[in-house]
Design an enzyme around this catalytic site. Sequence first.
Site, short mmCIF file in Angstrom:
data_model
loop_
_atom_site.label_atom_id
_atom_site.label_comp_id
_atom_site.label_asym_id
_atom_site.label_seq_id
_atom_site.Cartn_x
_atom_site.Cartn_y
_atom_site.Cartn_z
N HIS A 267 0.75 -1.31 0.02
CA HIS A 267 -0.07 0.08 0.03
C HIS A 267 0.83 1.34 0.01
O HIS A 267 2.08 0.98 0.10
CB HIS A 267 -0.88 0.13 1.15
N ASP B 144 5.85 4.08 5.13
CA ASP B 144 6.99 3.25 5.75
C ASP B 144 6.54 1.92 4.80
O ASP B 144 7.46 0.92 5.20
CB ASP B 144 6.15 2.93 7.36
N HIS B 145 6.10 1.94 3.87
CA HIS B 145 5.96 0.59 3.01
C HIS B 145 6.39 0.86 1.60
O HIS B 145 6.61 0.17 0.60
CB HIS B 145 4.42 0.13 2.88
N ASP C 281 -0.09 -4.02 5.78
CA ASP C 281 -1.03 -3.65 7.05
C ASP C 281 -2.56 -4.10 6.68
O ASP C 281 -2.71 -4.09 5.61
CB ASP C 281 -0.87 -2.10 7.10
N HIS D 170 -5.48 -1.01 12.11
CA HIS D 170 -4.81 -2.25 11.99
C HIS D 170 -5.77 -3.27 12.87
O HIS D 170 -6.42 -2.64 13.77
CB HIS D 170 -3.38 -2.09 12.85
N HIS E 144 6.25 -5.89 11.48
CA HIS E 144 5.56 -4.54 11.63
C HIS E 144 5.05 -4.56 13.13
O HIS E 144 3.90 -4.54 13.05
CB HIS E 144 4.35 -4.66 10.69
ZN LIG Z 1 -0.09 1.34 6.48
#
Ligand SMILES: [Zn+2]
Length: 476
Positions: free
Chosen positions: A68, A72-73, A181, A405, A427
């Site tokens: 996504h 952070d990804h 996530d 999440h 994660h």
């Molecule tokens: Zn995320």
Amino acid sequence: MDALGKNSLKFFALGGGNEVGRSCHILQFKGKTIMLDAGVHPAHQGYSSLPFYDEFDLSKIDVLLISHFHVDHAASLPYVMQKTNFQGRVFMTHPTKAIYRWLLRDFVRVTSIGVSSGGKDDNLYTDEDLAESFDRIETIDFHSTVDVNGIKFTAYHAGHVLGAAMFQIEIAGVRILFTGDYSRELDRHLNSAEVPTLPSDVHIVESTFGTATHEPRVNRERKLTQLIHSTVSRGGRVLLPVFALGRAQEIMLILDEYWTQHSDELGGGQVPIYYASNLAKKCMSVFQTYVNMMNDDIRKKFRDSQTNPFVFKNISYLRNIDDFQDFGPSVMLASPGMLQSGLSRDVLEKWCPEDKNLVLITGYSVEGTMAKFLMLEPDTIPSINNPEATIPRRCQIEEISFAAHVDFRENLEFIEKISAPNIILVHGESNPMGRLKSALLSNFASLRGSEQEVHVFNPRNCVDVTLEFNGIKIAK
Ligand SMILES: [Zn+2]
């Protein structure tokens, strides 16, 4: 590689191992190499925000899958594609690619602002790198399977944010599920994460919230609207630091509806709501375009009212803070979500000395960021433009999570449905991840020593997990 080695599947994290941030995982099996995600760490700047790319020969990678668009990804992808010897193919879903473009342009700007004040040229990549990398990114539809030289992968809905995908990868009959996530709770606009039809041998799963439990969604929504309503009623200002896109749109759906229901007290500009982001317009058009990829609920609203639910009646866009007339109570959604710099940080410094104001954190705050620091309710905070100067902090600080999440119960339920014999946790900060590992091991304790024994791993960055698949699978 010997015959035995060829049947061993190797996993290791270049980032996101026992931490939240800079997600990047490597999978190797049968001579194929896959990279999962390419993020940055939000608490760091420049090169130190990258995954440990020096620890791996990136030219070996066949396929890179991006789950996504969150930084952070995805935010080190232009660096990987333009500044390293990476030669593989890159895949993401359509909405992820559409949003990635605008989001990373903003990210380039934010990081270069950081550079000019620091004085050192620490820029990871430029606008041109971003544009060049963009053309080489391939897209994948949900529920469709792509085959790249014997690496098959399928994208499934992950919830979390628009376009977020889980990938099920299959090499020589061994299946690996990577959740990225994900969320399972019903959302106002997103489909929740799905269970793939085929079983998985390895399950790589996020552990953000460890063994914590979320309050039910209706309660959190009620708390959010009541807290904001009572603050503005006594003349306070509310700052909601949000990531420009994704969860911000969910909060806007909640507030816009509430403002309409209480229009006599709040509507008609009595208490304005602002969405402050120079990405606002572009990103909203992406949301308006991809309504067909959202859940039935929002599609029904779209059909019934013949108006787009992302065209908000009570929210106005602010491109920058100079246009903002700060008179009386207001609600401000501003990015970035962890108050590292930029608009949300400027507003924080302006509003935090007043005790009637409220800073309401709705996202997940990474260790080392201002958002995380604020939770400790410090007496003062450092000013971003003059780190020697401190600003008194008297405003109220609250946290109500809309981070999307899974919590422990939702994660466990999903893990049980997937029922993979090997679980690799990523994660999550060390402590919540360690607690999740213990809870999973005790949950599956009855299977210990049997054929169905469940193995749970919580590797640190750059530490291998090796799994043997000797002779039990046949290549198709
Ligand atoms: Zn995320």
